[in-house]
Design an enzyme around this catalytic site. Structure first.
Site, PDB file in Angstrom:
ATOM      1  N   TYR A  51       6.993  -5.734 -53.218  1.00 10.28           N
ATOM      2  CA  TYR A  51       5.803  -6.025 -52.700  1.00 10.28           C
ATOM      3  C   TYR A  51       5.997  -6.840 -53.714  1.00 10.28           C
ATOM      4  O   TYR A  51       6.533  -8.670 -52.899  1.00 10.28           O
ATOM      5  CB  TYR A  51       4.939  -5.696 -52.370  1.00 10.28           C
ATOM      6  CG  TYR A  51       3.921  -6.794 -51.832  1.00 10.28           C
ATOM      7  CD1 TYR A  51       3.898  -7.705 -50.942  1.00 10.28           C
ATOM      8  CD2 TYR A  51       2.245  -7.671 -53.040  1.00 10.28           C
ATOM      9  CE1 TYR A  51       2.368  -8.636 -50.610  1.00 10.28           C
ATOM     10  CE2 TYR A  51       1.929  -8.975 -52.333  1.00 10.28           C
ATOM     11  CZ  TYR A  51       1.776  -9.458 -50.962  1.00 10.28           C
ATOM     12  OH  TYR A  51       1.027 -10.369 -50.775  1.00 10.28           O
ATOM     13  N   LYS A  72       7.866 -11.274 -52.955  1.00  9.57           N
ATOM     14  CA  LYS A  72       7.650 -12.287 -53.358  1.00  9.57           C
ATOM     15  C   LYS A  72       8.611 -12.877 -54.418  1.00  9.57           C
ATOM     16  O   LYS A  72       8.396 -13.930 -54.235  1.00  9.57           O
ATOM     17  CB  LYS A  72       6.228 -12.306 -53.930  1.00  9.57           C
ATOM     18  CG  LYS A  72       5.086 -11.783 -52.944  1.00  9.57           C
ATOM     19  CD  LYS A  72       5.246 -13.140 -51.768  1.00  9.57           C
ATOM     20  CE  LYS A  72       3.953 -12.053 -50.703  1.00  9.57           C
ATOM     21  NZ  LYS A  72       4.222 -12.724 -49.423  1.00  9.57           N
ATOM     22  N   GLY A 113      -3.498 -12.185 -38.425  1.00  9.27           N
ATOM     23  CA  GLY A 113      -3.252 -11.668 -39.599  1.00  9.27           C
ATOM     24  C   GLY A 113      -4.413 -12.134 -40.009  1.00  9.27           C
ATOM     25  O   GLY A 113      -5.839 -13.009 -39.433  1.00  9.27           O
ATOM     26  N   GLN A 114      -4.841 -11.687 -41.032  1.00  6.20           N
ATOM     27  CA  GLN A 114      -6.363 -11.976 -42.418  1.00  6.20           C
ATOM     28  C   GLN A 114      -6.192 -13.332 -42.195  1.00  6.20           C
ATOM     29  O   GLN A 114      -7.282 -14.165 -41.967  1.00  6.20           O
ATOM     30  CB  GLN A 114      -6.320 -11.099 -43.348  1.00  6.20           C
ATOM     31  CG  GLN A 114      -7.267 -11.494 -43.719  1.00  6.20           C
ATOM     32  CD  GLN A 114      -8.020 -10.383 -45.824  1.00  6.20           C
ATOM     33  OE1 GLN A 114      -6.913 -10.778 -46.087  1.00  6.20           O
ATOM     34  NE2 GLN A 114      -8.847 -11.352 -46.244  1.00  6.20           N
ATOM     35  N   ASP A 121       8.773 -12.052 -33.763  1.00 11.98           N
ATOM     36  CA  ASP A 121       9.301 -11.128 -34.410  1.00 11.98           C
ATOM     37  C   ASP A 121       9.740 -12.131 -34.915  1.00 11.98           C
ATOM     38  O   ASP A 121      11.693 -13.136 -35.108  1.00 11.98           O
ATOM     39  CB  ASP A 121      10.364 -10.087 -33.362  1.00 11.98           C
ATOM     40  CG  ASP A 121      10.097  -9.364 -34.517  1.00 11.98           C
ATOM     41  OD1 ASP A 121      10.219  -9.960 -35.315  1.00 11.98           O
ATOM     42  OD2 ASP A 121      11.071  -8.212 -34.115  1.00 11.98           O
ATOM     43  N   ASP A 162       2.665 -14.152 -32.925  1.00 14.67           N
ATOM     44  CA  ASP A 162       3.058 -13.168 -34.016  1.00 14.67           C
ATOM     45  C   ASP A 162       3.458 -12.140 -33.569  1.00 14.67           C
ATOM     46  O   ASP A 162       3.811 -11.502 -31.876  1.00 14.67           O
ATOM     47  CB  ASP A 162       1.040 -12.334 -33.713  1.00 14.67           C
ATOM     48  CG  ASP A 162       0.959 -11.127 -35.426  1.00 14.67           C
ATOM     49  OD1 ASP A 162       0.388 -12.056 -36.216  1.00 14.67           O
ATOM     50  OD2 ASP A 162       1.401 -10.093 -35.087  1.00 14.67           O
ATOM     51  N   GLY A 209       3.046 -14.914 -37.702  1.00 18.70           N
ATOM     52  CA  GLY A 209       1.462 -14.386 -37.922  1.00 18.70           C
ATOM     53  C   GLY A 209      -0.180 -14.751 -38.213  1.00 18.70           C
ATOM     54  O   GLY A 209      -0.406 -14.023 -38.791  1.00 18.70           O
TER      55      GLY A 209
END
Ligand code: NAD
Ligand code: AKB
Length: 318
Positions: free
Chosen positions: A143, A147, A11-12, A54, A34, A8
């Site tokens: 979400y 978590k 991402g941000q 992936d 990613d 990832g």
């Protein structure tokens, strides 16, 4: 020297964490991947190995771990809260698929594993002021469910199999390199983009909605320092409360107005985001992270605002 795989990286967080990890451990020792490799920044592509992985396909992760002798995985793959709420199965499948693959590969190949949790791991029955490290966790978003499940599974793999899993519960993260990916706290980034571009801003959360936040440099330090911490000092593992500041939309608006006195913000509440935000802590107690591994953020709201605006002005040539 650690050999690190980032999942990832586009991402941000990944776009900045990958570069910080490369500064600390060397470009060749940090493999940036990613599902969408076109998201990897030019600096990431130019400073070390990259690839398409992936994270929901275990074999794809395992091949990279073998090829580069990886000993540490930073798993940054998830669907953020507001997007996941619109497509709960996607949120579950991506968040859990990536995590269980990382846990199993870490068990088999003896890797350490960092997977961020979130303030989203709490829910309306949690004490929302001074949220303790160990408390009720009954989130009402998919979400949040992923978590909490992730925290429990990660602790299970540590206790049952000795996998070195560690994690923090990040608050809303504010940054200027890569825009946020569809969360409830995105407004606290978007407001700066609007101000610097000279646009008005429509806030999706109502006045008085308090949420924990952190500037990206503090988040990067947290992600690296927890993985470097002396294991014998860790009483907790998955996950530590960490925060740097908390504010409501009016407070960040006032701070931005100190730099742009004509900046205008209005409200148009988005019900899904508002109900998610209302169920999250107003502010968390992060004393365990401070005691157990020395967490100490550097940015408060005024210092972050000044830096965000300076950096966005450069980004947009203003
Ligand atoms: P993001 O949405 O910006 O980035 C996620 C990246 O994962 C994207 O580049 C996407 O292309 C990639 N991805 C999606 N599916 C994938 C798959 N199957 N395989 C490989 N890559 C895939 O997310 P982020 O904000 O960088 O968050 C990273 C982690 O930190 C997540 O676990 C998130 O829940 C957590 N977190 C983020 C924040 C925040 O404010 N950004 C706060 C708390 C926790
Ligand atoms: C989101 O709003 O979904 C994220 C988070 C706090 O986990 N920024």
């Amino acid at each position: 020297m650690k050999k690190i795989l980032v999942l990832g990286s586009g991402g941000q967080i990944g776009s900045e964490l990958t570069m910080r990890l490369r500064e600390v451990y060397g470009g060749a020792n940090v493999v940036a991947t990613d599902l969408n490799p076109e998201r990897l920044t030019k600096s990431i592509q130019e400073t070390g190995p990259t690839g398409k992985v992936d994270a929901c396909q275990a074999q794809q992760i395992a091949e990279v771990v073998d090829k580069y002798n990886i000993d540490t995985i930073y798993n940054l793959v998830a669907i953020l809260s507001a997007t996941a709420e619109k497509n709960p199965m996607l949120g579950w499948n991506v968040g859990m698929g990536a995590l269980i693959n990382c846990l199993e590969i870490s068990r088999e190949k003896k890797c350490a594993l960092f997977t961020p949790s979130s303030i989203g791991a709490f829910g309306p029955s949690t004490p929302l002021d001074g949220t303790p490290q160990d408390t009720i966790q009954r989130p009402q978003t998919i979400y949040g469910v992923t978590k909490v499940t992730g925290e429990l599974l990660s602790d299970y793999y540590f206790k049952r199999f000795g996998v070195d899993t560690r994690s923090v519960r990040f608050p809303g993260l504010i940054s200027y390199v890569t825009p946020p990916g569809g969360g409830t706290t995105d407004y606290a980034v978007d407001i700066y983009y609007a101000a610097v571009k000279g646009e008005d801003f429509v806030c999706p959360l109502k006045k008085g909605t308090l949420l924990d936040m952190m500037y990206m440099p503090d988040a990067l330090n947290a992600a690296i320092n927890i993985m470097e911490a002396d294991a014998s000092k860790l009483i907790h593992r998955n996950s530590f409360n960490v925060t740097a500041m908390h504010f409501d939309p009016e407070e960040i608006y006032s701070e931005v107005k100190k730099h742009y006195p004509n900046f205008k913000m209005t409200y148009e509440v988005e019900p899904i985001k508002q109900s998610i935000a209302d169920s999250w802590p107003n502010w968390m107690d992060d004393s365990c992270a401070r005691k157990e591994w020395g967490f100490k953020p550097e940015y408060d709201l005024p210092k972050m605002t000044k830096d965000m605006i300076e950096k966005l002005k450069i980004k947009f040539g203003k």
